[in-house]
Design a protein around this motif. Sequence first.
Motif, PDB file in Angstrom:
ATOM      1  N   LEU A 112       0.962  -1.102   0.030  1.00 31.70           N
ATOM      2  CA  LEU A 112       0.060  -0.004   0.050  1.00 31.70           C
ATOM      3  C   LEU A 112       0.955   1.176   0.076  1.00 31.70           C
ATOM      4  CD1 LEU A 112      -2.897  -1.122   2.477  1.00 31.70           C
ATOM      5  CD2 LEU A 112      -3.112  -0.441   0.132  1.00 31.70           C
ATOM      6  N   GLN A 113       1.875   1.225   0.782  1.00 32.53           N
ATOM      7  CA  GLN A 113       2.863   2.435   0.954  1.00 32.53           C
ATOM      8  C   GLN A 113       3.509   2.817  -0.742  1.00 32.53           C
ATOM      9  OE1 GLN A 113       5.262   1.395   4.088  1.00 32.53           O
ATOM     10  NE2 GLN A 113       4.162   2.084   5.638  1.00 32.53           N
ATOM     11  N   GLU A 114       3.758   1.684  -1.131  1.00 32.19           N
ATOM     12  CA  GLU A 114       4.423   1.775  -2.581  1.00 32.19           C
ATOM     13  C   GLU A 114       3.494   2.205  -3.582  1.00 32.19           C
ATOM     14  OE1 GLU A 114       5.539  -1.107  -6.081  1.00 32.19           O
ATOM     15  OE2 GLU A 114       6.387  -1.934  -4.323  1.00 32.19           O
ATOM     16  N   LEU A 115       2.262   1.792  -3.301  1.00 33.03           N
ATOM     17  CA  LEU A 115       1.236   2.270  -4.497  1.00 33.03           C
ATOM     18  C   LEU A 115       0.860   3.549  -4.263  1.00 33.03           C
ATOM     19  CD1 LEU A 115      -1.106  -0.917  -4.412  1.00 33.03           C
ATOM     20  CD2 LEU A 115       0.537  -0.090  -6.318  1.00 33.03           C
ATOM     21  N   GLU A 116       0.817   4.029  -3.072  1.00 38.28           N
ATOM     22  CA  GLU A 116       0.557   5.479  -2.690  1.00 38.28           C
ATOM     23  C   GLU A 116       1.480   6.303  -2.980  1.00 38.28           C
ATOM     24  OE1 GLU A 116      -0.061   5.334   1.646  1.00 38.28           O
ATOM     25  OE2 GLU A 116      -2.113   4.631   1.352  1.00 38.28           O
ATOM     26  N   THR A 117       2.874   5.964  -3.009  1.00 42.52           N
ATOM     27  CA  THR A 117       3.985   6.828  -3.367  1.00 42.52           C
ATOM     28  C   THR A 117       3.919   6.853  -4.868  1.00 42.52           C
ATOM     29  OG1 THR A 117       5.273   6.129  -1.709  1.00 42.52           O
ATOM     30  CG2 THR A 117       6.574   6.953  -3.549  1.00 42.52           C
ATOM     31  N   ARG A 118       3.495   5.628  -5.704  1.00 45.54           N
ATOM     32  CA  ARG A 118       3.474   5.919  -7.082  1.00 45.54           C
ATOM     33  C   ARG A 118       2.284   6.608  -7.665  1.00 45.54           C
ATOM     34  NH1 ARG A 118       2.454   0.743  -9.533  1.00 45.54           N
ATOM     35  NH2 ARG A 118       3.033   1.807 -11.615  1.00 45.54           N
ATOM     36  N   MET A 119       1.184   6.735  -6.837  1.00 50.05           N
ATOM     37  CA  MET A 119       0.079   7.395  -7.120  1.00 50.05           C
ATOM     38  C   MET A 119       0.458   8.849  -7.045  1.00 50.05           C
ATOM     39  SD  MET A 119      -3.691   7.564  -5.553  1.00 50.05           S
ATOM     40  CE  MET A 119      -3.202   8.111  -4.040  1.00 50.05           C
ATOM     41  N   GLN A 120       1.116   9.376  -6.006  1.00 48.89           N
ATOM     42  CA  GLN A 120       1.534  10.534  -5.984  1.00 48.89           C
ATOM     43  C   GLN A 120       2.474  11.237  -7.173  1.00 48.89           C
ATOM     44  OE1 GLN A 120       0.235  12.689  -3.807  1.00 48.89           O
ATOM     45  NE2 GLN A 120      -0.972  11.297  -2.451  1.00 48.89           N
ATOM     46  N   GLU A 121       3.294  10.396  -7.445  1.00 49.36           N
ATOM     47  CA  GLU A 121       4.424  10.689  -8.596  1.00 49.36           C
ATOM     48  C   GLU A 121       3.542  10.720  -9.833  1.00 49.36           C
ATOM     49  OE1 GLU A 121       6.917   7.266  -8.568  1.00 49.36           O
ATOM     50  OE2 GLU A 121       8.177   8.128  -6.898  1.00 49.36           O
ATOM     51  N   CYS A 122       2.609   9.852 -10.103  1.00 41.24           N
ATOM     52  CA  CYS A 122       1.738  10.129 -11.318  1.00 41.24           C
ATOM     53  C   CYS A 122       0.835  11.258 -11.448  1.00 41.24           C
ATOM     54  CB  CYS A 122       0.922   8.939 -11.382  1.00 41.24           C
ATOM     55  SG  CYS A 122       1.706   7.247 -12.011  1.00 41.24           S
ATOM     56  N   ALA A 123       0.389  11.692 -10.084  1.00 38.18           N
ATOM     57  CA  ALA A 123      -0.410  12.858  -9.959  1.00 38.18           C
ATOM     58  C   ALA A 123       0.385  14.190 -10.410  1.00 38.18           C
ATOM     59  CB  ALA A 123      -1.061  12.885  -8.686  1.00 38.18           C
ATOM     60  N   THR A 124       1.604  14.068  -9.657  1.00 33.29           N
ATOM     61  CA  THR A 124       2.491  15.136  -9.986  1.00 33.29           C
ATOM     62  C   THR A 124       3.004  15.574 -11.112  1.00 33.29           C
ATOM     63  OG1 THR A 124       3.374  14.865  -7.657  1.00 33.29           O
ATOM     64  CG2 THR A 124       4.928  16.218  -8.898  1.00 33.29           C
ATOM     65  N   ALA A 125       3.041  14.199 -11.968  1.00 28.88           N
ATOM     66  CA  ALA A 125       3.592  14.398 -13.434  1.00 28.88           C
ATOM     67  C   ALA A 125       2.163  14.636 -14.411  1.00 28.88           C
ATOM     68  CB  ALA A 125       4.291  13.194 -13.931  1.00 28.88           C
ATOM     69  N   TRP A 126       1.036  14.729 -13.923  1.00 30.84           N
ATOM     70  CA  TRP A 126      -0.243  14.654 -14.583  1.00 30.84           C
ATOM     71  C   TRP A 126      -0.665  13.752 -15.258  1.00 30.84           C
ATOM     72  CZ3 TRP A 126      -0.906  20.610 -16.771  1.00 30.84           C
ATOM     73  CH2 TRP A 126      -0.826  21.484 -15.774  1.00 30.84           C
ATOM     74  N   ARG A 127      -0.191  12.223 -14.903  1.00 33.49           N
ATOM     75  CA  ARG A 127      -0.604  11.318 -15.472  1.00 33.49           C
ATOM     76  C   ARG A 127      -1.898  10.911 -14.752  1.00 33.49           C
ATOM     77  NH1 ARG A 127       4.945   9.947 -15.097  1.00 33.49           N
ATOM     78  NH2 ARG A 127       4.433   8.142 -13.715  1.00 33.49           N
ATOM     79  N   PHE A 128      -3.008  11.676 -14.683  1.00 35.83           N
ATOM     80  CA  PHE A 128      -4.106  11.267 -13.961  1.00 35.83           C
ATOM     81  C   PHE A 128      -4.943   9.828 -14.189  1.00 35.83           C
ATOM     82  CE2 PHE A 128      -3.856  15.976 -14.274  1.00 35.83           C
ATOM     83  CZ  PHE A 128      -3.385  16.204 -13.031  1.00 35.83           C
ATOM     84  N   GLU A 129      -4.918   9.546 -15.177  1.00 36.13           N
ATOM     85  CA  GLU A 129      -5.716   8.106 -15.626  1.00 36.13           C
ATOM     86  C   GLU A 129      -4.667   7.037 -14.642  1.00 36.13           C
ATOM     87  OE1 GLU A 129      -6.133   7.244 -19.766  1.00 36.13           O
ATOM     88  OE2 GLU A 129      -7.423   9.072 -20.016  1.00 36.13           O
ATOM     89  N   GLU A 130      -3.205   7.027 -14.913  1.00 32.63           N
ATOM     90  CA  GLU A 130      -2.710   6.118 -14.190  1.00 32.63           C
ATOM     91  C   GLU A 130      -2.704   6.414 -12.658  1.00 32.63           C
ATOM     92  OE1 GLU A 130       1.660   5.678 -15.219  1.00 32.63           O
ATOM     93  OE2 GLU A 130       1.142   6.457 -17.188  1.00 32.63           O
ATOM     94  N   ALA A 131      -2.871   7.503 -12.186  1.00 34.42           N
ATOM     95  CA  ALA A 131      -3.021   7.683 -10.608  1.00 34.42           C
ATOM     96  C   ALA A 131      -4.493   7.097 -10.295  1.00 34.42           C
ATOM     97  CB  ALA A 131      -2.996   9.291 -10.532  1.00 34.42           C
ATOM     98  N   ALA A 132      -5.364   7.361 -11.207  1.00 32.72           N
ATOM     99  CA  ALA A 132      -6.896   6.984 -10.963  1.00 32.72           C
ATOM    100  C   ALA A 132      -6.846   5.389 -10.833  1.00 32.72           C
ATOM    101  CB  ALA A 132      -8.058   7.303 -11.998  1.00 32.72           C
ATOM    102  N   VAL A 133      -6.091   4.630 -11.643  1.00 33.14           N
ATOM    103  CA  VAL A 133      -5.948   3.218 -11.658  1.00 33.14           C
ATOM    104  C   VAL A 133      -5.496   2.701 -10.151  1.00 33.14           C
ATOM    105  CG1 VAL A 133      -4.958   1.243 -12.645  1.00 33.14           C
ATOM    106  CG2 VAL A 133      -5.867   2.957 -14.065  1.00 33.14           C
ATOM    107  N   LEU A 134      -4.415   3.465 -10.002  1.00 28.35           N
ATOM    108  CA  LEU A 134      -3.341   3.307  -8.440  1.00 28.35           C
ATOM    109  C   LEU A 134      -4.504   3.563  -7.461  1.00 28.35           C
ATOM    110  CD1 LEU A 134      -0.063   4.506  -9.423  1.00 28.35           C
ATOM    111  CD2 LEU A 134      -0.601   2.131  -9.109  1.00 28.35           C
TER     112      LEU A 134
END
Length: 621
Positions: A211-233
């Motif tokens: 869960l911690q890893e996925l949350e980190t990746r989600m924040q990275e995707c959101a910061t990079a404006w990859r919102f579709e990937e962030a939504a999947v995560l």
Amino acid sequence: MADHPIAFPDELLEQVRVLPDLPGVYRYLAEDGTVLYVGKAISLRKRVGSYFQKSDQSPRIRLMLGQVVRLETTVVRSEAEALLLENNLIKALSPRYNILFRDDKSYPYLMLSGHAFPRLAYYRGALDRRHQYFGPYPNGYVVKESIQLLQKVFRLRTCEDTVYANRSRPCLLHQIKRCTAPCVDLISEDDYRADVTRAVRFLQGKTTELLQELETRMQECATAWRFEEAAVLRDQIAALARAQEQQVVESRGSELDADILACVISGGVLCVNLAMVRGGRHVGDKNLFPAHAEGYDAAEALAAFIAQHYLERTVPPVLFCQPEPADSGVLAATLSEQAARKVYLNSNPNGERRVWLEMAEKNARLAIRQRQSATATQQGRLQALIEALDLPEEAQRIECFDISHTMGEATVASCVVYDRLDIQPKEYRRYNIATLKGGEAPRDDAISPGDDYAAMRQVLLRRYSKIAAGEGLVPDLILIDGGKGQLAQAEAVMAEIGLAGPVLVGVAKGETRKAGLEQLILEGSHATVRLPASHPALHLIQQVRDEAHRFAITGHRARRAKARLASTLEDIPGVGPKRRQKLLTRFGGLQGVRAASVADLMQVDGINAALAEAIYAALHG
């Protein structure tokens, strides 16, 4: 030897006197050769001799010894080897005086195949080193539920290899976001492997870390404006968090694999509760009620369960036990040798492990109360049936027959058994009924298609001719699913074979075929009796009759499907008996042939490209 109130045969006492002082397995046999009891010993001389020297034996032992006329022994190299042989013989022979846990079904696993794009699957059977397995689990429901969760979160494929290899476009599972469609290259092998790795970590209990890893990746995707990937995560995180909340038991910060075993005796009923913890998560439990448990204490029963359940089966590193099993040292050593690693039997754990044992013990006690309640209900129903049909007071065994077919095709008869206040699935039998077909030479046992009377006569003759010859138990009551015609056939069969013991009753459906309106047809007079819909005797009849119907129709559908597909294969030019047998053997049955691709079919000896195309077209046309 000391005087004993039981008069043992001289030959038996001489056998006991010359036994060696070596480890081994002994078997007590009755006069007819039936094995009464199987036991193990560090010293055959001391262990077997103790049975014939003591005068304060338990009632169970005294009853058994009174039937023993002969002894057989097998010498082995160690007590561990004796334990293995003892339990193999118990499972094979089912001796009357050995406690026996009827838990012979293989337990299910969750499997990740060894392919480049691994498949997620439900699995039972022998384990293959090429694949990765998680489990075993206490029941199939837990595995299927886990597969559904992993599909939602990690979107791994679940399709058969033959389907996967022949896809040209994504299937429905991809459209509903349950699969990433590796079959049509919509995900790279590296990305798919990353999803598999996360799924493995989840199954190993590393949920918090994941869960911690996925949350980190989600924040990275959101910061990079990859919102579709962030939504999947985000959806993955939510699903995993819900799964974590639903766990009844969780070992904090642990990836522990363990089984929790509690044996309880209450009110003369013995129950073992088996709970499984995998990756630190409780994945379910089951209650087991052994046969022949009279006279055993909890420690002896738990030792017998551990031996019968784990020998020749996967065993986790730790078994938490309540109480401490008898012969725990030998059990631990034998299981460790089998698993090629240390296996611990812990009967005095601390902290949350003790809570697990207390929970297992409570579940065992609850299961006993539920079983006693159900038994009381069944006793009431049986007593009501005895009174309603004027059966003998000692009546216990009921057998029920049903016939199933579709327009005379694939006729199957079923016989189900109710005895000892419960249905007895191991004693069920199905009978395939041969029917006359145009253009074929008539068979002596073939009947006209759709002739239910002849089918009922045939199945009753086949079953009760053997029983009349002494090859089985005579039932107290035979229920015939049908009307006066079927009952008349049953009466004629009983008169023909000279079996006068069972009471015959026909069970005819009501005018609207609605439950509660059944009519009971009595033998001889063929008078009809209609019991009130709330009558407990009618409830018992419905229970047994419905089980006979279910068992018959299941067998009929399987036979019909097999016959229809087999006839399809027979109709394909160039597919004779030998090629048909090769196809069925290669693909594991008829459904496997249907699922096979043209390329798969060509792998079978004797099947060229043209014939493979013809077979595929015939089965999918």
